[in-house]
Design an enzyme around this catalytic site. Sequence first.
Site, short mmCIF file in Angstrom:
data_model
loop_
_atom_site.label_atom_id
_atom_site.label_comp_id
_atom_site.label_asym_id
_atom_site.label_seq_id
_atom_site.Cartn_x
_atom_site.Cartn_y
_atom_site.Cartn_z
N GLY B 240 14.06 15.64 21.22
CA GLY B 240 13.68 17.05 21.17
C GLY B 240 14.02 17.75 22.45
N SER B 241 13.23 18.75 22.78
CA SER B 241 13.55 19.59 23.93
C SER B 241 13.20 18.89 25.24
CB SER B 241 12.76 20.90 23.85
OG SER B 241 11.39 20.65 24.10
N ARG B 242 13.82 19.38 26.31
CA ARG B 242 13.52 18.85 27.63
C ARG B 242 12.06 19.14 28.00
NH1 ARG B 242 17.26 20.03 32.89
NH2 ARG B 242 15.86 19.25 34.47
N GLN B 243 11.59 20.31 27.63
CA GLN B 243 10.21 20.67 27.92
C GLN B 243 9.24 19.72 27.22
OE1 GLN B 243 9.26 24.55 26.46
NE2 GLN B 243 7.34 24.71 27.62
N GLY B 244 9.49 19.46 25.93
CA GLY B 244 8.64 18.55 25.18
C GLY B 244 8.71 17.14 25.71
N GLY B 245 9.92 16.69 26.01
CA GLY B 245 10.11 15.32 26.49
C GLY B 245 9.47 15.09 27.84
N GLU B 264 14.99 11.61 24.23
CA GLU B 264 16.38 12.09 24.23
C GLU B 264 16.27 13.59 24.20
OE1 GLU B 264 19.06 13.84 22.83
OE2 GLU B 264 19.41 12.55 21.08
N CYS B 301 22.77 16.89 19.36
CA CYS B 301 22.53 16.53 20.77
C CYS B 301 23.86 16.41 21.51
CB CYS B 301 21.81 15.20 20.87
SG CYS B 301 20.58 14.93 19.60
N GLU B 392 21.19 23.33 28.70
CA GLU B 392 21.62 23.36 27.30
C GLU B 392 21.13 24.62 26.58
OE1 GLU B 392 19.80 20.34 24.85
OE2 GLU B 392 21.45 20.36 23.43
#
Lengths: 525, 525
Positions: B240-245, B264, B301, B392
Amino acid sequence: MQITGDMIIGSQLVRGNAGQQQAYNPSTKAQLDPGFGLASSADVERACELAAAAFDPYRALPLEQRAAFLEAIAEQVLAIGPALIERAQLETGLPQARLEGERMRTVTQLRLFAKVVRDGRFLGATIDSALPDRAPPRPDLRLAKIGLGPVAVFGASNFPLAFSVAGGDTASALAAGCPVVVKAHTAHLGTSELVGRAVQRAALDCGLPEGVFSMVYGDGRSIGQQLVGHPAIKAVGFTGSRQGGTALMRTAASRPEPIPVYAEMSSVNPVFLLPAGLAAGGATLAQGFVDSLTMGVGQFCTNPGLVFGLASAELDGFVAASTEALAAKGAGTMLTAGIHEAYNSGIARFGSTTGLTQVARGGEQGVGCAAQAALYLCDAETFIGNPDLQDEVFGPAAIVVRFSDEQQLLRAAEGLHGQLTATVHAQAADQAIAAKLLPILERKAGRVLFNGFPTGVEVAHAMVHGGPFPATSDSRSTSVGATAIDRFLRPVCYQNVPEGLLPEALRDDNPLRLARVQDGELKTA
Amino acid sequence: MQITGDMIIGSQLVRGNAGQQQAYNPSTKAQLDPGFGLASSADVERACELAAAAFDPYRALPLEQRAAFLEAIAEQVLAIGPALIERAQLETGLPQARLEGERMRTVTQLRLFAKVVRDGRFLGATIDSALPDRAPPRPDLRLAKIGLGPVAVFGASNFPLAFSVAGGDTASALAAGCPVVVKAHTAHLGTSELVGRAVQRAALDCGLPEGVFSMVYGDGRSIGQQLVGHPAIKAVGFTGSRQGGTALMRTAASRPEPIPVYAEMSSVNPVFLLPAGLAAGGATLAQGFVDSLTMGVGQFCTNPGLVFGLASAELDGFVAASTEALAAKGAGTMLTAGIHEAYNSGIARFGSTTGLTQVARGGEQGVGCAAQAALYLCDAETFIGNPDLQDEVFGPAAIVVRFSDEQQLLRAAEGLHGQLTATVHAQAADQAIAAKLLPILERKAGRVLFNGFPTGVEVAHAMVHGGPFPATSDSRSTSVGATAIDRFLRPVCYQNVPEGLLPEALRDDNPLRLARVQDGELKTA
């Protein structure tokens, strides 16, 4: 060979100018000459920059050259001769024979990693052939592992050779193709300098890029943290306290680019005495336990600090025999004044824990920072009611916990924190309970052993010196043995990469004669 | 098959009572029936407890049963029939053919992991024989890997089948012997329920312990965080998103027992057009690029969001041909309203970046959350001066960066963040620059590919779908392909463990017929 107090930064000897520190003799409590110049931020910066610059040329070398470098380090460490053992004795209080053994272990470890490099299995070479006629066509896919990048290594106080400057972390990182920057442990600065110079000479002799190895002196909380926070550093190897290890974990996790930390921290290494195992062991078992507990003044990561047994005459006999064996053990000198103080604090904590009975002490007389061994006894309720009895007291102290029945013992096993090792003493008649215990111990520890003691960690292919937190920061890894190299690797997939640009491990003609996974099947060369 | 909005907790269907949510049709912007009951804390607790209880019995099953379970899931997913594709279409706006392909990919992936389980190479079986006559004697040491424990899996919005409830994370975790608790993605709740029930049926049919699989509905920031913080959970899989990860990474790192997170997250997948490669590619190259950029409305991705080339007539020609190709692409419906909004914000950010020129747009007309593709051009100074151009923008947008010379291009490559992929278009005449570029790209990306495009990730043995941060949270791993199983394993060493208690993989008679490392040498069965 002269010890000068200089750091090793690439091919230079550099005098640190951010203060000075002397080594300490824990037997005489005296400071040792010379003074060591401590690293400035600029020194750390320079070491990291050199390491970053060395990474590509170093990892591009043929594996044979990488292996030869590891062997050259081993030769150079041996070439220091008796001066190394003498200095290490002064700085650690460890006996000559132990240090000579540890030097051999260090050399053996470097040579094992040379073999691991030559074998090339660590590369994980895997090839999926192109399927041009499939719809859609499958490209040619090839996987091999490469190093993560420069690794920061923190020398351990309790293994001044085998887990320090040229120890397991350094050897496995170099084997993986990663440059190393060592933060020398302040408990053996002179030993570190001698070994650091040996690595530097080996790098020069092998014509390697200079940044492949550097070593700085300084405080862990400042220089160590700077090192772990540096963008050029891509992984960390550490053996030491839980406090130190978790501090590095926090720093590594909060970087703009988080990096893996392999910290080997704390473990009480429970020993389970199952009924038939206990009966069969008798006084030999108690003697073996006390030998393991007091070996190296209890300063091993795998020191057996916790014994679980079922209340019985046999367990009483074990405690009595252990008491006798412990009384015969002299007080050994600990590695540093800090470790000695921490041990005495731990013993004091045990002494003030209601329900925990001191049943034995070792001899009192010793030199300098001498630790008196100690054995305690409690029942299950006391153990379960005092979670801090699971916290490691680094040194020759252990607690025997007496359980009223099997279920209670299994529940307590389930409540254990992560461990490096778990030991079971059992005979065939214990099969039923052992079969219930084993799955629990697999979840709790990196190594499960039967009818032995956890001290004595073989440098071998099947060794795991690791385990769930807080034993280590990363249960997926081992810091001893051939697969320690895996910590510093990551996979790269090469898709339709022209043969001339492929790594040797993946070329059609398989010049390294590797066993490779080809279209899902393992093919030997 | 009826969609009821119930969660799957072990063998039960459970109606969540902590609120309700409906699925959303991004083509019509309408809500879809039924309502899904959201999980309470107690529901998450129950799922985690069941998973913990299932771990030992599940991992103790013969590998054959584990493999059969994975195959049974594949069968049950297929058995849902057209209802699965229909519901997924409504919830995601993805076309039928794409979803049918993705279903086949999901099934193929489950079957691949069944083969991986049967092959048993993932166990890493290693034996060092006892050396009783050595001084000191060497014990018998045997290493095999076991699962980490229950795994929390977060379904991905952009692969509602292949990276969701029964997708790669779930399949590889189950293959590793780990129970799974899925947090279903709110973007395809009905699809999740259908697949979740398929997994539940497979578990029941195979007679597995019920906690081997559960699935809850709820918000990532509450229920997701609770799941990652739960002591029973020992690893996390997320796409998912960078924020979520990074939010999950922080939670996992700050637990009393930190656990690994495989997130990822974000990648712009740079494409390098080297001079001869560019000249040889011509208009075909531009068409291939635009097809890859707009495939699945750019919601992969591995979408190629960045193109590096040297200023030349050929590069101008590539931009012109891409412009033409892009104009012919219609606006596709994005997966969710949120993703659509984020895409438009990203485009707006590009539009307001001085020095970044919009050179092409795709067609404007589309249904619902339709995204208009976009192509931008800038010079090296603009790219280097605006670090956020590396962030991204999820969707069909890309930037072409024009460099004045090779050195400038190589420096910019060195400045790239971690990526899932890096692509090189090159011919033999580009050998010199390609040889300089490749070592940089190996450090930056999990997969390096030549003369192709990064979209289309093979489920194969040699695939790496991973890469340095921020592409993923852990560059040592891949989330696609056979070695994705390695993420959920840890090694255990068995020392002098009686034959009757050893795992099958390590028994003397090698009943699984594994290739094993025996005293340092690989021996096939």
